[in-house]
Design an enzyme around this catalytic site. Structure first.
Site, PDB file in Angstrom:
ATOM      1  N   ASP A   1       0.879  -1.455  -0.214  1.00 47.68           N
ATOM      2  CA  ASP A   1       0.047  -0.244   0.072  1.00 47.68           C
ATOM      3  C   ASP A   1       0.772   1.146  -0.050  1.00 47.68           C
ATOM      4  OD1 ASP A   1      -2.191  -1.927  -0.279  1.00 47.68           O
ATOM      5  OD2 ASP A   1      -2.364  -1.127   1.966  1.00 47.68           O
TER       6      ASP A   1
ATOM      7  N   TYR B   1      -5.307  -9.381   2.442  1.00 49.34           N
ATOM      8  CA  TYR B   1      -5.181  -8.067   2.555  1.00 49.34           C
ATOM      9  C   TYR B   1      -5.245  -7.654   4.336  1.00 49.34           C
ATOM     10  CZ  TYR B   1      -6.896  -7.288  -2.231  1.00 49.34           C
ATOM     11  OH  TYR B   1      -7.277  -7.037  -3.926  1.00 49.34           O
TER      12      TYR B   1
ATOM     13  N   TYR C   1       4.049  -9.158   7.890  1.00 46.84           N
ATOM     14  CA  TYR C   1       3.573  -7.791   7.920  1.00 46.84           C
ATOM     15  C   TYR C   1       3.706  -7.710   9.691  1.00 46.84           C
ATOM     16  CZ  TYR C   1       0.663  -8.459   3.577  1.00 46.84           C
ATOM     17  OH  TYR C   1       1.149  -8.294   1.944  1.00 46.84           O
TER      18      TYR C   1
END
Length: 427
Positions: free
Chosen positions: A240, A378, A306
């Site tokens: 992102d 996501y 992440y």
């Protein structure tokens, strides 16, 4: 097949040069050129018939119309076309005039041969000119996407030298937020920077939503060093805009069109890019790569790790958070296209695996969550639930609203094997 009978029938059609005569029996006597085969046939035929030996000048040949005497000249023209270009591999293709192809077909018919007997004129021209180009340039022939593809158009008396793209592989880290991976044209003005006669209000007249990108920090430098005409950035997915890319970095390839230089110092190139980016972006592990590395970077299955800063709408205790992430770990998540990307992604439900999950409370309403998941997961929606579009989610399992306030990608690695396979690199 009696080769002397073939030669007798062929030479009876009119003046046929040694190369055109030898091509009729190109599958005989490995190690000879067609010119040598033709000369030997002519001598042997004269001996058999006890006739005088009468060589035929190539310029008088009715089949190739003298073209078989032009190998050296065309090789020199090809080499001159790329005298300022660095390359190590090449190939030669030829477009013969239709009349020569018709002459060839007629000669085979008159000689009593099948239409595919021997070797076509085009193949010999490619090979003979190609050998000479190699001697003139020091490059090697390659049939698998060479650095330079020469096309000789005999009818148009022209040589086209197509310089194929060069490729540089590496990994990048994005150390500042709000930098997209590639240039992001403004949607309101379609990248023009204007709305009618006035500057676009949405982008301030720049034509882009962001001033910088990973692409702009890297691709122009590579293009300049390789002296190309254009550079294209290919990434292994993308993070992102507001996320950092840390840790291992993300694999990428810069493709440079029509490079005049290929033998570049990748260590120095790496230093140049890092100096230009001034800490916003870092690259490492730059290597010259093959054409196939583009597809590998874009299609190779990868997992991602992440780290997310998470804010909760209500107090959360450590035991409840631990239980929730334990339930996420190892599960297959169903994610309907998130609201935030619905305008540019197909509306469908995707299944993605969560390999591992951990969380640590900073206080009752804030935590650091780490997720290791399959490519395409996501993560923001895995945390928030996206209004029920992602199931299960951390927010759903806790029964508390949750939002990612900052996201870092800390690893991008191949699922089955690393991206960095030696088969995809060049010396």
């Amino acid at each position: 097949m009696d080769v002397l009978e073939v030669a007798a029938r062929a030479t009876a059609t009119g003046p046929v040069c040694d190369a055109c005569l030898g091509r009729l029996v190109a599958d005989r006597s490995f190690g000879l050129s067609n010119d040598e085969r033709g000369s030997a046939l002519r001598v042997s035929l004269a001996l058999r018939e006890d006739d005088d030996h009468e060589p035929v000048a190539t310029a008088d040949c009715w089949v190739c119309e003298g073209r078989c005497a032009e190998f050296d000249a065309w090789a020199e023209r090809a080499a001159e076309a790329v005298e300022e270009v660095e390359f190590s591999t090449y190939n030669v293709g030829t477009r013969p005039p239709p009349l020569i192809e018709e002459n060839e077909a007629l000669l085979r018919e008159e000689a009593g041969l099948e239409t595919d007997a021997g070797e076509p004129f085009k193949s010999e021209f490619n090979r003979e000119v190609g050998k000479r180009v190699g001697r003139l340039t020091g490059a090697e022939v390659s049939f698998d996407r060479p650095d330079v593809q020469f096309t000789i158009d005999l009818a148009e008396d022209a040589v086209d030298a197509k310089v194929n793209s060069a490729f540089v592989y590496g990994r990048y880290r994005k150390l500042e937020r709000d930098i997209p991976q590639t240039e992001w044209p403004c949607r309101e003005c379609n990248g023009s920077g204007r709305q009618g006669a006035d500057p676009c209000d949405h982008c301030g007249g720049s034509g882009y939503l962001y001033d910088d990108s990973v692409e702009e920090y890297t691709a122009p430098i590579v293009e300049d060093v390789m002296d190309g005409t254009e550079a294209t950035f290919h990434g292994a997915g993308r993070e992102d805009v507001d996320a950092l890319m840390l840790g291992t970095g993300r694999p990428f390839v810069v493709e440079v069109a029509e490079p005049r230089r290929r033998r570049v110092d990748t260590d120095r190139l790496e230093a140049d890019i890092n100096a230009f980016a001034e800490g916003a972006v870092e690259v490492e592990g730059l290597r010259l790569a093959t054409y196939d590395m583009v597809e590998r970077v874009k299609e190779h299955g990868a997992s991602k790790r992440y780290r997310a800063q998470v804010a909760f709408d209500a107090d959360v205790d450590a035991d409840a958070l631990a239980a929730a992430v334990d339930e996420l770990e190892g599960t297959t998540v169903e994610q309907y296209t998130p609201n935030r990307v619905d305008h540019r992604r197909a509306s469908l439900t995707r299944e993605r695996d969560v390999y591992a999950a951990t969380a640590e409370l900073e206080d009752a309403r804030h935590a650091v969550v780490e997720i290791h998941g399959a490519g395409g997961l996501y993560v923001k929606e895995l945390i928030s639930g996206d209004g029920g579009r992602t199931e299960p989610s951390l927010a759903g399992l806790l029964g508390v609203g949750a939002e990612v306030t900052a996201l870092d990608v800390i690893a991008v690695e191949g699922e089955a094997e690393p991206f960095e396979d030696e088969a995809f690199f060049r010396e």
